[in-house]
Design an enzyme around this catalytic site. Sequence first.
Site, PDB file in Angstrom:
ATOM      1  N   ASP A  61       0.844  -1.184   0.000  1.00 17.46           N
ATOM      2  CA  ASP A  61       0.000   0.000   0.000  1.00 17.46           C
ATOM      3  C   ASP A  61       0.890   1.248   0.000  1.00 17.46           C
ATOM      4  OD1 ASP A  61      -1.747   2.003   0.402  1.00 17.46           O
ATOM      5  OD2 ASP A  61      -2.700   1.173   2.183  1.00 17.46           O
ATOM      6  N   THR A  94      -3.086   7.254  -3.793  1.00 19.01           N
ATOM      7  CA  THR A  94      -1.859   7.831  -3.265  1.00 19.01           C
ATOM      8  C   THR A  94      -0.657   7.608  -4.180  1.00 19.01           C
ATOM      9  OG1 THR A  94      -2.720   6.949  -1.229  1.00 19.01           O
ATOM     10  CG2 THR A  94      -0.618   8.046  -1.104  1.00 19.01           C
ATOM     11  N   THR A  95      -0.474   6.353  -4.555  1.00 19.85           N
ATOM     12  CA  THR A  95       0.696   6.021  -5.361  1.00 19.85           C
ATOM     13  C   THR A  95       0.629   6.732  -6.706  1.00 19.85           C
ATOM     14  OG1 THR A  95       0.466   3.861  -4.345  1.00 19.85           O
ATOM     15  CG2 THR A  95       2.122   4.067  -6.058  1.00 19.85           C
ATOM     16  N   ASP A 389     -10.768   2.104   2.766  1.00 20.76           N
ATOM     17  CA  ASP A 389     -10.544   2.701   1.441  1.00 20.76           C
ATOM     18  C   ASP A 389     -11.693   2.358   0.499  1.00 20.76           C
ATOM     19  OD1 ASP A 389      -8.213   3.529   2.502  1.00 20.76           O
ATOM     20  OD2 ASP A 389      -6.899   2.317   1.233  1.00 20.76           O
TER      21      ASP A 389
HETATM   22  N1  LIG Z   1      -7.297  -5.306 -13.280  1.00 17.45           N
HETATM   23  C1  LIG Z   1      -6.535  -4.219 -13.411  1.00 17.45           C
HETATM   24  N2  LIG Z   1      -5.685  -4.096 -14.439  1.00 17.45           N
HETATM   25  C2  LIG Z   1      -4.889  -3.009 -14.577  1.00 17.45           C
HETATM   26  N3  LIG Z   1      -4.896  -1.979 -13.734  1.00 17.45           N
HETATM   27  C3  LIG Z   1      -5.721  -2.036 -12.683  1.00 17.45           C
HETATM   28  C4  LIG Z   1      -6.589  -3.148 -12.468  1.00 17.45           C
HETATM   29  N4  LIG Z   1      -7.280  -2.915 -11.329  1.00 17.45           N
HETATM   30  C5  LIG Z   1      -6.875  -1.719 -10.856  1.00 17.45           C
HETATM   31  N5  LIG Z   1      -5.942  -1.184 -11.672  1.00 17.45           N
HETATM   32  C6  LIG Z   1      -5.251   0.119 -11.571  1.00 17.45           C
HETATM   33  O1  LIG Z   1      -4.364   0.147 -10.488  1.00 17.45           O
HETATM   34  C7  LIG Z   1      -4.129   1.507 -10.138  1.00 17.45           C
HETATM   35  C8  LIG Z   1      -4.186   1.690  -8.649  1.00 17.45           C
HETATM   36  O2  LIG Z   1      -3.160   0.986  -8.039  1.00 17.45           O
HETATM   37  P1  LIG Z   1      -2.848   1.124  -6.497  1.00 17.45           P
HETATM   38  O3  LIG Z   1      -1.698   0.235  -6.207  1.00 17.45           O
HETATM   39  O4  LIG Z   1      -4.079   0.914  -5.729  1.00 17.45           O
HETATM   40  O5  LIG Z   1      -2.347   2.611  -6.368  1.00 17.45           O
HETATM   41  P2  LIG Z   1      -3.030   3.907  -5.767  1.00 17.45           P
HETATM   42  O6  LIG Z   1      -2.343   4.122  -4.469  1.00 17.45           O
HETATM   43  O7  LIG Z   1      -2.701   4.974  -6.757  1.00 17.45           O
HETATM   44  O8  LIG Z   1      -4.485   3.643  -5.626  1.00 17.45           O
HETATM   45  C9  LIG Z   1      -5.216   2.325 -10.813  1.00 17.45           C
HETATM   46  O9  LIG Z   1      -4.676   3.039 -11.880  1.00 17.45           O
HETATM   47  C10 LIG Z   1      -6.189   1.257 -11.304  1.00 17.45           C
HETATM   48  O10 LIG Z   1      -6.897   1.646 -12.452  1.00 17.45           O
END
Ligand SMILES: Nc1ncnc2c1ncn2[C@@H]1O[C@H](COP(=O)(O)OP(=O)(O)O)[C@@H](O)[C@H]1O
Length: 529
Positions: A61, A94-95, A389
């Site tokens: 996370d 966040t990321t 979240d």
């Molecule tokens: N099945 C998937 N395939 C590709 N990208 C995905 C999928 N599910 C979620 N995401 C993408 O992952 C990203 C979020 O990643 P995450 O590690 O939760 O970072 P953040 O802290 O930015 O939320 C988003 O851009 C979301 O669209």
Amino acid sequence: MSNVPIIILKEGTEEVREKEARKQNITAMVAIAETVRSTLGPKGMSKMLVDSLGDVTITNDGAEILKNLDIENIAANMMVNVAKSIDEDIGDGTTSAVIFSAALLNNALELVEQGIHPRPITHGYKLAADKALSIIKEISIKISSDDDEVLKNAAKTAMNSKDIAPLKDFFADLALKAIKQIADEKGNNFAKVSNVKIVKAPGKSLKDTELINGVYTQKEKVNAMMPVSIKDARIAVIRRKLDVKKTEFDAQVRISSPSDIQKFLDQEDKILLDYLKIFKDLGVNMVVNSSDISDKFGAYLAKEGIAAIKSVGESDYKSILKAVGAKLVDDLTSLSEDDLGFAERIHFEKLGDDEYTLFTGCKNPKSVSILIKGGLDKILSTAEVSLNDVLSVIAKIIDTKTVVAGGGAIYIELAKRIRTYANEISGKEQLAVNAFALALEEIPKTLIKNAGLAEIEKLTELRAAHKTDDDKWVGIDTITNTIGDNYKRGIVEPAELINHIIKSGSELANLILRVDRIISAKGSRPEGL
Ligand SMILES: Nc1ncnc2c1ncn2[C@@H]1O[C@H](COP(=O)(O)OP(=O)(O)O)[C@@H](O)[C@H]1O
Ligand SMILES: [Mg+2]
């Protein structure tokens, strides 16, 4: 704030210092982005956090990692704060926010090194950000608050990158039910996510997690003789000390003869018995007091079969009020039937090491609890953060009713449209607008890279797939490693999340680009430069 160095924002004259200050800040920010980059998306890797005591936490996370970094550079700290504000507002992103603002800065640095002044760059970035926001407004999908499928898809998308991903269907259902329960009839007023209380309890597996239509309060009954369980509870929620003032008592003792003390005790009894009568007359069998209850009064209540909890904190009694439909009363003499709340059952129980009071069977409660179950403490805590979240994401969509497709789709489409827009702009600003488009693509690029796929190849494929309006939601699914319409495949996110990432990411980048010097305030140690 007294010890932090001051950043001077005015354009300076000392070229060398100016460039060095900027570079130093940007390098620090890019370094932060690098530490979280590999955690982005469903295939993100975990990091092992080790604190000074040697305690280890493993997490993927980004928010959690950023919270635990010990950062010296203030510009980098500002970036972390922006990321935190997004996490607080949306519960996610966040990321992405960190990766995006670092990419903007990195691209700006390249332009600066080519001899372009920061002013047209910040101007171009501002134009591009405004344009991006208006594009999102135009293309985002409007949904209604009872479009459960989209809401669940958004919940699952948010969970894809979390440890609870294997149970995403189960948790998406549960979270949606919880939010629906606390939202008002029109589905508006997503209400505060704080009205969903998450309580951790020992259990075999996370799958045993339950939604409770009612609230848990970490309180035990004030007297052991009170009933353990109450059926058809009639609840008074009050803010009134059920005690006779100590000071009165002390004063009496000092100045009185033994008979006076007896008089006082009789007097005290009379006050307490009057209170008791108010409860008895109304048939109250549960008292929730935000203030104190004396041992003596606790014993009186117990004798009448009335249960009570005391010193209940504000957020707790507010949840109870919302769940049982009671009104908070300060003046006991005005307590009436109208003020009472109701629950089919109140139960005092121990969960793990803590004592709880549970109010259940409430009519249309506007406050509910999720009882997360699981074996290990760390698993419970991680699940709690993730679930929070997910609740925020659902609430945000119910509140704003617009979504976009994730998995890079929205960023590729924005980049495409912003490149077209760049053609309308002349001069050095055009370079900045194009640099902005490139920074947007950093997110899909990172998702691809983290899935172990060829970055350039897949990114080119994605760009090429965005031909017409109908292709706007084409993105990558890094679970199946395929390119396709991500909206149809249920990879959706709140539009507000992207708005937030773009707005704060670009504002932060511009702020840092305008910094030309870092001066340490008196008494602080020099930082940055
Ligand atoms: N099945 C998937 N395939 C590709 N990208 C995905 C999928 N599910 C979620 N995401 C993408 O992952 C990203 C979020 O990643 P995450 O590690 O939760 O970072 P953040 O802290 O930015 O939320 C988003 O851009 C979301 O669209
Ligand atoms: Mg996320």
